[in-house]
Design a protein around this motif. Sequence first.
Motif, PDB file in Angstrom:
ATOM      1  N   VAL A 132      47.635  31.786  42.827  1.00 19.16           N
ATOM      2  CA  VAL A 132      47.890  33.212  43.083  1.00 19.16           C
ATOM      3  C   VAL A 132      48.744  33.399  44.336  1.00 19.16           C
ATOM      4  CG1 VAL A 132      45.903  34.074  41.784  1.00 19.16           C
ATOM      5  CG2 VAL A 132      45.682  33.686  44.249  1.00 19.16           C
ATOM      6  N   LEU A 133      48.691  32.439  45.258  1.00 16.72           N
ATOM      7  CA  LEU A 133      49.576  32.492  46.426  1.00 16.72           C
ATOM      8  C   LEU A 133      51.004  32.130  46.036  1.00 16.72           C
ATOM      9  CD1 LEU A 133      47.344  30.896  49.213  1.00 16.72           C
ATOM     10  CD2 LEU A 133      47.877  33.323  48.857  1.00 16.72           C
ATOM     11  N   VAL A 134      51.151  31.113  45.223  1.00 16.10           N
ATOM     12  CA  VAL A 134      52.481  30.715  44.760  1.00 16.10           C
ATOM     13  C   VAL A 134      53.148  31.872  44.008  1.00 16.10           C
ATOM     14  CG1 VAL A 134      53.660  29.217  43.067  1.00 16.10           C
ATOM     15  CG2 VAL A 134      52.060  28.236  44.724  1.00 16.10           C
ATOM     16  N   GLN A 135      52.372  32.624  43.276  1.00 14.48           N
ATOM     17  CA  GLN A 135      52.900  33.760  42.523  1.00 14.48           C
ATOM     18  C   GLN A 135      53.057  34.994  43.409  1.00 14.48           C
ATOM     19  OE1 GLN A 135      51.899  33.642  38.570  1.00 14.48           O
ATOM     20  NE2 GLN A 135      52.708  35.663  38.078  1.00 14.48           N
ATOM     21  N   ARG A 136      52.564  34.916  44.636  1.00 14.77           N
ATOM     22  CA  ARG A 136      52.630  36.022  45.598  1.00 14.77           C
ATOM     23  C   ARG A 136      51.861  37.254  45.134  1.00 14.77           C
ATOM     24  NH1 ARG A 136      54.847  31.991  47.479  1.00 14.77           N
ATOM     25  NH2 ARG A 136      56.467  32.035  49.071  1.00 14.77           N
ATOM     26  N   VAL A 137      50.793  37.014  44.374  1.00 17.22           N
ATOM     27  CA  VAL A 137      49.935  38.094  43.899  1.00 17.22           C
ATOM     28  C   VAL A 137      48.980  38.520  45.006  1.00 17.22           C
ATOM     29  CG1 VAL A 137      48.240  38.719  42.133  1.00 17.22           C
ATOM     30  CG2 VAL A 137      50.126  37.208  41.561  1.00 17.22           C
ATOM     31  N   HIS A 138      48.745  37.636  45.963  1.00 17.15           N
ATOM     32  CA  HIS A 138      47.844  37.900  47.084  1.00 17.15           C
ATOM     33  C   HIS A 138      48.417  37.328  48.361  1.00 17.15           C
ATOM     34  CE1 HIS A 138      44.318  39.603  45.170  1.00 17.15           C
ATOM     35  NE2 HIS A 138      44.452  38.733  44.191  1.00 17.15           N
ATOM     36  N   TYR A 139      47.903  37.850  49.467  1.00 20.13           N
ATOM     37  CA  TYR A 139      48.136  37.234  50.766  1.00 20.13           C
ATOM     38  C   TYR A 139      47.118  36.108  50.924  1.00 20.13           C
ATOM     39  CZ  TYR A 139      50.801  41.441  51.923  1.00 20.13           C
ATOM     40  OH  TYR A 139      51.724  42.457  51.925  1.00 20.13           O
ATOM     41  N   SER A 140      47.394  35.171  51.830  1.00 20.64           N
ATOM     42  CA  SER A 140      46.444  34.083  52.055  1.00 20.64           C
ATOM     43  C   SER A 140      45.115  34.633  52.582  1.00 20.64           C
ATOM     44  CB  SER A 140      47.020  33.046  53.018  1.00 20.64           C
ATOM     45  OG  SER A 140      47.342  33.633  54.261  1.00 20.64           O
ATOM     46  N   TYR A 141      45.153  35.745  53.306  1.00 21.04           N
ATOM     47  CA  TYR A 141      43.923  36.353  53.817  1.00 21.04           C
ATOM     48  C   TYR A 141      43.006  36.780  52.662  1.00 21.04           C
ATOM     49  CZ  TYR A 141      47.574  36.908  57.317  1.00 21.04           C
ATOM     50  OH  TYR A 141      48.634  36.681  58.149  1.00 21.04           O
ATOM     51  N   ASP A 142      43.610  37.283  51.592  1.00 17.76           N
ATOM     52  CA  ASP A 142      42.834  37.721  50.432  1.00 17.76           C
ATOM     53  C   ASP A 142      42.105  36.546  49.795  1.00 17.76           C
ATOM     54  OD1 ASP A 142      44.236  40.130  50.848  1.00 17.76           O
ATOM     55  OD2 ASP A 142      45.758  39.605  49.354  1.00 17.76           O
ATOM     56  N   VAL A 143      42.807  35.428  49.689  1.00 15.10           N
ATOM     57  CA  VAL A 143      42.247  34.231  49.054  1.00 15.10           C
ATOM     58  C   VAL A 143      41.192  33.596  49.951  1.00 15.10           C
ATOM     59  CG1 VAL A 143      42.826  31.893  48.265  1.00 15.10           C
ATOM     60  CG2 VAL A 143      44.297  33.835  47.642  1.00 15.10           C
ATOM     61  N   LEU A 144      41.451  33.540  51.248  1.00 16.44           N
ATOM     62  CA  LEU A 144      40.488  32.927  52.168  1.00 16.44           C
ATOM     63  C   LEU A 144      39.208  33.744  52.309  1.00 16.44           C
ATOM     64  CD1 LEU A 144      42.972  31.688  54.915  1.00 16.44           C
ATOM     65  CD2 LEU A 144      41.744  30.281  53.239  1.00 16.44           C
ATOM     66  N   ALA A 145      39.298  35.054  52.169  1.00 15.35           N
ATOM     67  CA  ALA A 145      38.107  35.912  52.272  1.00 15.35           C
ATOM     68  C   ALA A 145      37.271  35.893  50.991  1.00 15.35           C
ATOM     69  CB  ALA A 145      38.523  37.349  52.591  1.00 15.35           C
ATOM     70  N   ALA A 146      37.881  35.598  49.863  1.00 18.25           N
ATOM     71  CA  ALA A 146      37.205  35.689  48.563  1.00 18.25           C
ATOM     72  C   ALA A 146      35.913  34.874  48.478  1.00 18.25           C
ATOM     73  CB  ALA A 146      38.175  35.300  47.443  1.00 18.25           C
ATOM     74  N   PRO A 147      35.872  33.624  48.923  1.00 14.03           N
ATOM     75  CA  PRO A 147      34.610  32.874  48.821  1.00 14.03           C
ATOM     76  C   PRO A 147      33.459  33.514  49.595  1.00 14.03           C
ATOM     77  CG  PRO A 147      36.427  31.359  49.140  1.00 14.03           C
ATOM     78  CD  PRO A 147      36.971  32.745  49.343  1.00 14.03           C
ATOM     79  N   PHE A 148      33.743  34.104  50.741  1.00 16.51           N
ATOM     80  CA  PHE A 148      32.689  34.774  51.498  1.00 16.51           C
ATOM     81  C   PHE A 148      32.084  35.916  50.685  1.00 16.51           C
ATOM     82  CE2 PHE A 148      31.546  38.499  54.001  1.00 16.51           C
ATOM     83  CZ  PHE A 148      30.415  38.015  54.638  1.00 16.51           C
ATOM     84  N   PHE A 149      32.932  36.740  50.075  1.00 15.49           N
ATOM     85  CA  PHE A 149      32.432  37.874  49.294  1.00 15.49           C
ATOM     86  C   PHE A 149      31.702  37.397  48.035  1.00 15.49           C
ATOM     87  CE2 PHE A 149      35.524  40.065  51.951  1.00 15.49           C
ATOM     88  CZ  PHE A 149      34.768  41.148  52.364  1.00 15.49           C
ATOM     89  N   ALA A 150      32.172  36.302  47.441  1.00 15.44           N
ATOM     90  CA  ALA A 150      31.477  35.740  46.280  1.00 15.44           C
ATOM     91  C   ALA A 150      30.085  35.259  46.683  1.00 15.44           C
ATOM     92  CB  ALA A 150      32.285  34.600  45.673  1.00 15.44           C
ATOM     93  N   TRP A 151      30.007  34.566  47.818  1.00 17.04           N
ATOM     94  CA  TRP A 151      28.701  34.109  48.297  1.00 17.04           C
ATOM     95  C   TRP A 151      27.782  35.300  48.580  1.00 17.04           C
ATOM     96  CZ3 TRP A 151      26.156  35.285  52.758  1.00 17.04           C
ATOM     97  CH2 TRP A 151      24.941  34.615  52.943  1.00 17.04           C
ATOM     98  N   LEU A 152      28.313  36.350  49.197  1.00 16.37           N
ATOM     99  CA  LEU A 152      27.516  37.535  49.505  1.00 16.37           C
ATOM    100  C   LEU A 152      26.984  38.175  48.219  1.00 16.37           C
ATOM    101  CD1 LEU A 152      26.378  39.538  51.563  1.00 16.37           C
ATOM    102  CD2 LEU A 152      28.599  40.743  51.475  1.00 16.37           C
ATOM    103  N   ALA A 153      27.835  38.315  47.218  1.00 16.91           N
ATOM    104  CA  ALA A 153      27.406  38.884  45.932  1.00 16.91           C
ATOM    105  C   ALA A 153      26.339  38.005  45.289  1.00 16.91           C
ATOM    106  CB  ALA A 153      28.607  39.040  44.999  1.00 16.91           C
ATOM    107  N   TYR A 154      26.526  36.695  45.364  1.00 16.16           N
ATOM    108  CA  TYR A 154      25.554  35.761  44.787  1.00 16.16           C
ATOM    109  C   TYR A 154      24.218  35.852  45.527  1.00 16.16           C
ATOM    110  CZ  TYR A 154      23.668  31.425  42.917  1.00 16.16           C
ATOM    111  OH  TYR A 154      22.874  30.496  42.297  1.00 16.16           O
ATOM    112  N   TRP A 155      24.270  35.977  46.854  1.00 14.76           N
ATOM    113  CA  TRP A 155      23.049  36.096  47.644  1.00 14.76           C
ATOM    114  C   TRP A 155      22.314  37.393  47.291  1.00 14.76           C
ATOM    115  CZ3 TRP A 155      21.324  39.609  51.290  1.00 14.76           C
ATOM    116  CH2 TRP A 155      20.154  39.243  51.957  1.00 14.76           C
ATOM    117  N   ILE A 156      23.027  38.509  47.230  1.00 14.29           N
ATOM    118  CA  ILE A 156      22.399  39.788  46.874  1.00 14.29           C
ATOM    119  C   ILE A 156      21.768  39.686  45.487  1.00 14.29           C
ATOM    120  CG2 ILE A 156      22.802  42.241  46.389  1.00 14.29           C
ATOM    121  CD1 ILE A 156      25.130  42.085  48.458  1.00 14.29           C
ATOM    122  N   ALA A 157      22.485  39.068  44.555  1.00 13.53           N
ATOM    123  CA  ALA A 157      21.937  38.896  43.201  1.00 13.53           C
ATOM    124  C   ALA A 157      20.669  38.061  43.224  1.00 13.53           C
ATOM    125  CB  ALA A 157      22.983  38.251  42.291  1.00 13.53           C
ATOM    126  N   GLY A 158      20.603  37.078  44.112  1.00  9.92           N
ATOM    127  CA  GLY A 158      19.394  36.279  44.249  1.00  9.92           C
ATOM    128  C   GLY A 158      18.219  37.106  44.719  1.00  9.92           C
TER     129      GLY A 158
END
Length: 190
Positions: free
Chosen positions: A153-179
């Motif tokens: 998605v970075l090669v395609q310039r669909v996102h900034y690197s900040y968007d990609v680097l932040a994504a795992p944190f938000f995924a973990w947070l969603a997974y934790w809340i679901a737990g």
Amino acid sequence: MAFVLVLVLVVPHFYQFIQSRPGQQLADPLLALLPIRDVSSPTFALIYGSSVATIAFLLPRPQLLLRGLWAYFFLQVLRMLTLWLVPLDPPTELVVLHDPMMDHLFGVTTQPIVRDLFFSGHTATMTLLALVVRGPWWRWGLALMTAAVGTLVLVQRVHYSYDVLAAPFFAWLAYWIAGQVTKPVRESGE
């Protein structure tokens, strides 16, 4: 299911709003180091292949499946919140990402959504798949595919690197809340 129905009804209007408002363009030195290519097909091959494999893994494990579904719901809510709070314009060299399956099934008849930037939903979804499975081979395999999707998605310039680097944190947070939501209730006295 009611929550999913609400999302289905709200999401199209929300993304129209996101697309219609101006945002800020960010400087991103990492993007300057990467080539620019249309890598839609390999991106979605990894996403769809990983999703199907993960669902096959989860079907005989209903508790994990339920947690994964709740986590995906919370991930969408978190993403809508961050998109609302952080209006961004896409990188200048953006190459529109085409979902081969959706484009083929439904045809592209509207303006593509390109301002849904912070955080990367593709990378976050892949991270969520890696979190919900069990076993080192599953987790490492999906983690490698997550890194590949983040890079694509970075090669395609669909996102900034900040968007990609932040994504795992938000995924973990969603997974934790679901737990927390799916945690079995212990009867008093245990």
